[in-house]
Design an enzyme around this catalytic site. Sequence first.
Site, PDB file in Angstrom:
ATOM      1  N   HIS A 124      81.178 -10.489  -2.670  1.00 19.38           N
ATOM      2  CA  HIS A 124      81.408  -9.667  -1.485  1.00 19.38           C
ATOM      3  C   HIS A 124      80.206  -8.763  -1.278  1.00 19.38           C
ATOM      4  O   HIS A 124      79.639  -8.244  -2.244  1.00 19.38           O
ATOM      5  CB  HIS A 124      82.690  -8.833  -1.652  1.00 19.38           C
ATOM      6  CG  HIS A 124      82.919  -7.899  -0.502  1.00 19.38           C
ATOM      7  ND1 HIS A 124      82.968  -8.336   0.800  1.00 19.38           N
ATOM      8  CD2 HIS A 124      83.078  -6.545  -0.453  1.00 19.38           C
ATOM      9  CE1 HIS A 124      83.160  -7.298   1.601  1.00 19.38           C
ATOM     10  NE2 HIS A 124      83.232  -6.195   0.873  1.00 19.38           N
ATOM     11  N   GLU A 162      91.476  -7.461   8.751  1.00 12.34           N
ATOM     12  CA  GLU A 162      91.968  -6.092   8.895  1.00 12.34           C
ATOM     13  C   GLU A 162      91.879  -5.672  10.349  1.00 12.34           C
ATOM     14  O   GLU A 162      92.144  -4.528  10.691  1.00 12.34           O
ATOM     15  CB  GLU A 162      91.194  -5.123   7.992  1.00 12.34           C
ATOM     16  CG  GLU A 162      89.718  -4.976   8.305  1.00 12.34           C
ATOM     17  CD  GLU A 162      89.390  -3.704   9.056  1.00 12.34           C
ATOM     18  OE1 GLU A 162      89.138  -3.833  10.271  1.00 12.34           O
ATOM     19  OE2 GLU A 162      89.373  -2.621   8.455  1.00 12.34           O
ATOM     20  N   CYS A 172      88.849  -6.333   2.750  1.00 14.19           N
ATOM     21  CA  CYS A 172      87.834  -7.390   2.808  1.00 14.19           C
ATOM     22  C   CYS A 172      88.218  -8.621   1.989  1.00 14.19           C
ATOM     23  O   CYS A 172      87.487  -9.605   1.971  1.00 14.19           O
ATOM     24  CB  CYS A 172      86.489  -6.852   2.343  1.00 14.19           C
ATOM     25  SG  CYS A 172      85.871  -5.508   3.382  1.00 14.19           S
TER      26      CYS A 172
END
Lengths: 387, 134, 350
Positions: free
Chosen positions: C239, C84, C116
């Site tokens: 994550h 990103e 992400c």
Amino acid sequence: MAGSADVFAIGVGQVPVGEHWELSIRDLAVEAGRRALADAGLARVGAVYVGNMLAPTVNGQQHLGALVASWLGQRQAEAVTVEAACGSGGAALRQGYLSIRSGAHEAVLVLGVEKMTDCVNGTTTAALAMAADAEYEAGLGLSFVAINALLMRRYMYEFGVPRQAFARFAVLAHANALGNPMAMFRKEVSVAEYMRAPFVADPIGLLDSSPMADGAAAVVLASGELARSLGRGQVRVAGSAVATDYLALHDRLDPLDLVAVRVSTARALGQAGLSITDVSFFEPHDAFTVMAVLCLEACGFAGRGEACALAARGHFDRGGALPICTMGGLKARGHPVGATGVYQAVEAVLQLRQEAGACQVQGAKVGLIQNVGGSGATAITHVLVRE
Amino acid sequence: MALQLPREWRWRQERYRLIGGRCRRCGQAFFPHREICPRCLGEDVAKEQFSGRGRVYSYATVYKAPVGFEEYVPYVVALVQLEEGALVAAQLTDVDPTEVQIGMPVECVLRRWRTNGPDGNIIYGYKFRPRLES
Amino acid sequence: MPAMRPSRPIGILGYGAYIPRYRLQASEVARVWHGGQDHVPIAQKAVAGPDEDAITMAVEAARNALARAGIAGERLQAVWVGSESHPYAVKPSSTIVAEALGAGPLALAADVEFACKAGSEALQMAVALVGSGMADCALAIGADTAQGRPADELEYTAGSGAAAFVVGLADEAVALLEGSVSYVSDTPDFFRRGQEHYPRHGGRFTGEPGYFAHVLAAGRELLSSLGRSPADYAYVVLHQPNPKFPARAAAELGFRPEQWQPGLLVDRIGNTYAASSLLGLTAVLDRAEPGERVFFVSFGSGAGSDALSLVVTEKLPLRRHQAPATASYIARQQLLDYATYARFRGKIAL
């Protein structure tokens, strides 16, 4: 060059080195040129050779040859600009020498000019870095000072010389400049001040470095016949040589061996039929203290790794065995880059004419002057002798 | 700042991958590649991608940066002697100036050299950092 | 719905991590913006140096992955970079990375953006390309220099790092892919508009409808479609925007702390966005033994999760020492004060 003409320096002129806020590059050039022509007692010359490095980037002006010649009252004269980075002045002197020596002209004007204070930000620093290899040094953030700092650090390492030992070269240059009315810095500096000064590119501090400055200097060269007819046959240019090397330090097999300096010195002295022991004084290209050291060693005035020790013993002071930077050198007279090589010639002529005033080297008969472009890529050496 | 796109683009492989040259006659390695060996002047030279491993040959810490490099001050520049023997001038990165010594092992990494202002191109190339343990 | 499986046996040939040298402690952020009186989510985050960006970090991670794979860059038929924080809005990071690796010119290259999840999305693309038989070797990278607005709670965690994976045929793999599930929905829990420097986020809205809904759904779907239970896995990597979310999600899926702790790096390097879960996977591959299984679920805001099941082969112990361990990058650290951090990351206008 059997049968070719001898070359004499028959007139000199210079403006004070410094920050000339109200003077343009052409003002500086015209003033120095007029003084040299007046000193020679000559109204016209066949050619004008202008040494300059930065005008295209800092002053927005190319084509200085015709500009300077015409504004000096030399319309129709042959004129070109000569560029070899910080060696531009010396390179112009070389072109003037060849011009007389070849018989192409009877008298020429060699003029070095630099107007470094026309830009107010880092433009001049970036322009100076153009002396180095743009793609492999300057382009990745190596300033010109940093390149010299790499030499200094390696020298300190290889020869076990502490940084403080280099201070002696700044101290002697400033001491010698006291008597030179044209010098930028007419004040002494001490070793303590040298050590206190901030770093520009560690290990190079402010007092290792010659200052940016404006300046112009000029020399009239003439054939022996013309020089004698004018009663100006005192100083002869007995040797003139240029040698070159890679621009980038990393391209040289031994960066501390300034091959171009070594070779041009040997060639110039050879032409004059002299050896280094005949030299009365030496004007090295002390843009940084380490350059004075490396040039002294490459010329053979000091063994490798020994120049600082000789300096500490007073060897290079005005009363020493080999006076250097006799009127302040680049460090204290100032270093208007493209003009510097011609300032060296003017100073040598004054020494050989016994007109150097408080800076006079007693009994000066043979002067060696050396102008270097970049970190040793171009070395221009001239031998001037008193007739 | 002027966009010099062709000029920066031309060197991309050499800068990204540290491609230099070697003389087939005398064995000398050199950076960058060129047609004539700087040692023996032989003209039988070949391109070679160097390992990127070397040692600091000399170094200096820049406090007054040229235009375009101000944001990195103070930064360290060096001559690096590669394992292959060639010298390369480059910035050191990921290092404090006080840590650097002549002889320090370093390795090549790709980093930003500079940008042509906020709307210009980004120029990437080789730098060296203290060698990591693998 | 069954898990997605490749048409032929494939796996990871090599993996590589990169974490920059600099760290900013959360207590330093709290000192500057909250008088030291704030609950800090982690100890410290990794911060890219002034000459680093997603491209330079991607290159180093990819070089490590190629070293472990034992192949030259020219064998790569695709280079996909998820981030990103691509340095250019228009101009692919992936062509610069490919050139630096010696990949191409006959190759696919593209930048992937999915908050992400951009890195694991790139990995799924590589799996699809190789698994379908269209190519034999593809590179997927997640790399970010994440930015949190000064004083925003994101500033504690928004970190920098990269991870890369070479996907190829099973006979050369250090870990085999058993199957995967991807799960997406339109959930505006976190976003950044085109011309903006910093993202906005939904605060607690990022939790239940965002992270947990997607991670748990993708994870449960993969376990169920493979007919596996958490006990079949030696490691789980999720994550990790903070330490709490992955621990709670892993526990809800039925995993134990000893399964998730080896891959939980956020306390020491922060949330490295597209690299976050992938760096956890590299840390696990640095220690996993042949035959052990790894369960992986990413999350990207906006929102979605990729869940993958991997099993380690006997080649892993032979290859892992061909590049620096993730732990060695974590151990290499230089603390920054807030002023230097602000300078390094361009937060001071000149």
